[in-house]
Design an enzyme around this catalytic site. Structure first.
Site, PDB file in Angstrom:
ATOM      1  N   ASP A 266       0.850  -1.216   0.379  1.00 16.23           N
ATOM      2  CA  ASP A 266       0.010   0.009   0.273  1.00 16.23           C
ATOM      3  C   ASP A 266       0.722   0.858  -0.409  1.00 16.23           C
ATOM      4  OD1 ASP A 266      -2.974   0.932  -0.091  1.00 16.23           O
ATOM      5  OD2 ASP A 266      -1.788   1.666   1.782  1.00 16.23           O
ATOM      6  N   ASP A 297      -8.784   2.260 -10.365  1.00 15.95           N
ATOM      7  CA  ASP A 297      -9.184   1.073  -9.528  1.00 15.95           C
ATOM      8  C   ASP A 297      -8.802   2.057  -7.778  1.00 15.95           C
ATOM      9  OD1 ASP A 297      -9.302  -1.799  -8.170  1.00 15.95           O
ATOM     10  OD2 ASP A 297      -7.426  -0.974  -7.889  1.00 15.95           O
ATOM     11  N   HIS A 301      -9.338   4.280  -1.982  1.00 16.07           N
ATOM     12  CA  HIS A 301      -7.957   3.836  -0.879  1.00 16.07           C
ATOM     13  C   HIS A 301      -7.447   4.646  -0.727  1.00 16.07           C
ATOM     14  CE1 HIS A 301     -10.287   0.042   0.250  1.00 16.07           C
ATOM     15  NE2 HIS A 301     -10.597  -0.494  -0.741  1.00 16.07           N
ATOM     16  N   GLU A 331     -13.318   4.468  -9.075  1.00 15.32           N
ATOM     17  CA  GLU A 331     -14.180   3.484  -8.261  1.00 15.32           C
ATOM     18  C   GLU A 331     -14.103   3.277  -6.959  1.00 15.32           C
ATOM     19  OE1 GLU A 331     -13.668  -1.421  -7.442  1.00 15.32           O
ATOM     20  OE2 GLU A 331     -11.582  -0.025  -7.284  1.00 15.32           O
TER      21      GLU A 331
END
Length: 598
Positions: A266, A297, A301, A331
């Protein structure tokens, strides 16, 4: 039958050409019809690249066409070969699943799968050899543009492939460790040695602050295994200091942006160096390939500040490349009719648009389920929440199926296991009619037009368009056909293909269906009538659209503009208004009508 099909396809090409008048670059995002595919599962045009230039078994090459979790052989050469098919369907833009070089295989022993889907990137600068080369990518984009088709790239900034390991949990199943329990200022927790003196945390997003972040072992002890020490490109991505290194996300709280998504590395997107790095990476794809948009995508996050810098930079880069209507949509996953969550990404993150997951939820609830048509009111009444208001709603990509969450027909059969094949086809056709005529930009997931139903989500919804060797795909019961997945499925006479092509032609011909205001007319708390009007943005001419989500025939009055004195049929039977402001509609079970003011 053959003459009728040729006439239909000719009409689609004519409609497509009229929409492309003045140059395909001039089309607004809301003018498009998007066709989405994972290149590995679309068409195999060059078997020589099936193993991506690697040697060994499937755990080395990633290639096993008989396993749903490995590469099957689809590539850019196959996609180029099938551009006429995509255009015949009526699509005007292709959303291409990630094509960047991936880690071929990941997973614990016995749980391995391949990066056929494209979301495990190691090299952000080149096409994965399983799909072809950068030169073939340019050839594909040029070939699409020659036909007036736009190309949208799937991009990822949230994570890379799973390369970084943690010494505390070699199985890579590390639980998330919060900043409260494991602050940046201590090694391995509150009782550890002092590190990163003067670093004020990720909320102070300046180069000066992040220069003080010198050690990455505040939560875990991250390291790069020797065999993968230089696995990533650009080279700066190989240093763990550019990552959060806090363990796997729980999809709650701070772990949404700080946690590893299923073990993937990440990125610390709060760091200005990471922002600058991705601006250069994806700006280069615009410069070199001339692509027309990005689907982002895992957008939710990533922290909002990243998008607030990244998005304007991409729009500016596209403008300099001569691409005035570059479409960026993120997204933001939800399974609920929750437009507020989606709208927040346009207001706070300042993303130009998002994929309308709430539209899918409404379609599943009302057409694949048993909820009343008022569910659509919950969706559309919130369009004002988006940055830019209702006008922004017109360019939200809408969908009913995708590669992560499954195919619409699967959920019809799940909700109605006793439904006949004819009923499943009618419900699926109705959902596509709503997709193409209600506000938003329709996205077709490859295979839906061939009646693919799948067995569920993720790998179970990623079937091959070319002849499949996967047993769990080949035993599927397709919708509207007796064909199987063991054969090639590019049948332009399939009833869903023909229905979608007709809807695409209609949408291309009618500005009201692309850019027109949408006004709610009829809805209820049970399955049945849902009606809207769309208005031509130039002439103000009304198009009345009515759907029947129930399994019984219905007759009802629909409110219309009092100035509409006569209606002509664009689909179904359209009656003459009974009185100013009212028209009678008659709809078969799962039927719909589209009527235009004369």
């Amino acid at each position: 039958m053959r003459y009728a099909l040729l006439t239909l396809l000719l009409g689609i090409f004519v409609a497509h050409d009229s929409l492309a008048a003045g140059g395909f670059r001039d089309r607004l995002p809301e003018d498009e019809i998007i066709y989405f595919m994972l290149p590995d599962r679309f068409e195999n045009g060059d078997p020589k690249n099936d193993r991506g230039g690697l040697k060994g078994d499937r755990l080395e090459t990633g290639f096993d066409p008989a396993h749903k979790g490995f590469y099957h052989g689809g590539d850019l050469a196959g996609l180029i070969r099938r551009l006429d098919y995509i255009q015949a369907l009526g699509a005007t833009a292709i959303w291409l699943g990630p094509i960047y070089k991936n880690k071929p295989v990941q997973g614990a022993p016995g749980q391995e799968s391949a990066g056929y889907h494209g979301y495990w990137i190691t090299d952000f600068t080149r096409v994965d050899p399983h799909f072809g080369t950068n030169a073939e990518m340019r050839t594909f984009v040029d070939a699409a543009h020659t036909r007036g088709l736009k190309v949208y790239l799937d991009i990822i900034t949230n994570h890379t492939a799973d390369v970084i390991a943690y010494r505390e949990c070699p199985a890579r199943s590390c639980v998330f460790r919060s900043a409260a329990d494991f602050p940046y200022s201590r090694r391995g927790g509150l009782g550890g040695e002092s590190i990163n003196e003067g670093f004020l945390g990720e909320s102070v997003q300046t180069a000066e602050n992040f220069a003080r972040l010198k050690r990455a072992d505040y939560a875990y002890s991250p390291f790069v295994p020797e065999a993968e020490f230089n696995a990533k490109t650009p080279a700066w991505l190989n240093d763990p200091i550019w990552y959060h290194n806090r363990g796997n996300t729980t999809f709650e709280g701070e772990s949404i942006t700080f946690g590893d998504f299923a073990g993937l590395d990440d990125l610390m997107t709060e760091n200005p160096r990471v922002v600058d790095g991705f601006i250069e990476i994806y700006g280069r794809w615009i410069d070199d390939m001339g692509v027309d948009g990005f689907r982002i995508d895992t957008a939710k996050h990533v922290n909002p500040e990243f998008w607030q810098r990244f998005t304007p930079a991409m729009l500016s880069r596209a403008h300099l490349r001569g691409i005035p209507n570059f479409h960026i949509f993120g997204e933001v996953f939800t399974e609920q009719i929750d437009p507020a969550l989606l709208a927040r990404a346009t207001r706070v993150d300042q993303l130009p648009s998002v994929i309308d997951f709430a539209f899918r939820a409404a379609a599943l609830a009302t057409v694949a389920g048993d909820k009343g048509t008022q569910e659509w009111v919950r969706l559309f009444s919130a369009d004002d929440l988006y940055e830019g208001g209702k006008a922004s709603g017109l360019r939200l990509p809408t969908f009913i199926s995708n590669h992560d969450n499954g195919r619409f027909a699967h959920f019809v059969r799940k909700s109605y296991p006793a439904a006949s094949d004819d009923e499943v086809l009618k419900r699926t056709t109705l959902a596509h009619a709503m997709l193409f005529t209600l506000r938003g930009v329709p996205v077709i997931y490859s295979g839906d037009e061939q009646g693919f139903a799948g067995d569920g989500n993720d790998q179970d919804a990623r079937e091959d368009m070319f002849p499949s060797l996967v047993a769990s795909y080949n035993d599927n019961r397709l919708v509207g056909t007796s064909a199987t997945m063991a054969r090639s499925n590019f049948d332009m006479s399939h009833p869903l293909f023909r229905s979608i092509a007709q809807l695409a032609k209609l949408r291309a011909e009618q500005p009201a269906l692309r850019r027109g205001e949408q006004r709610l007319r009829n809805f209820g708390d049970k399955p049945g009538l849902f009606a809207v009007s769309r208005f031509d943005p130039g002439s103000g001419r009304e198009i009345v659209i009515a759907f029947n989500t129930s399994n019984a025939r219905l007759e009802a009055n629909v409110e219309i503009d009092p100035h509409t004195a006569a209606l002509k049929s664009l689909h179904g039977n359209c009656a003459k208004p009974w009185a100013p402001g009212s028209v009678r509609v008659e709809l078969d079970a799962f039927g719909y009508v589209i009527c235009a003011a004369e």
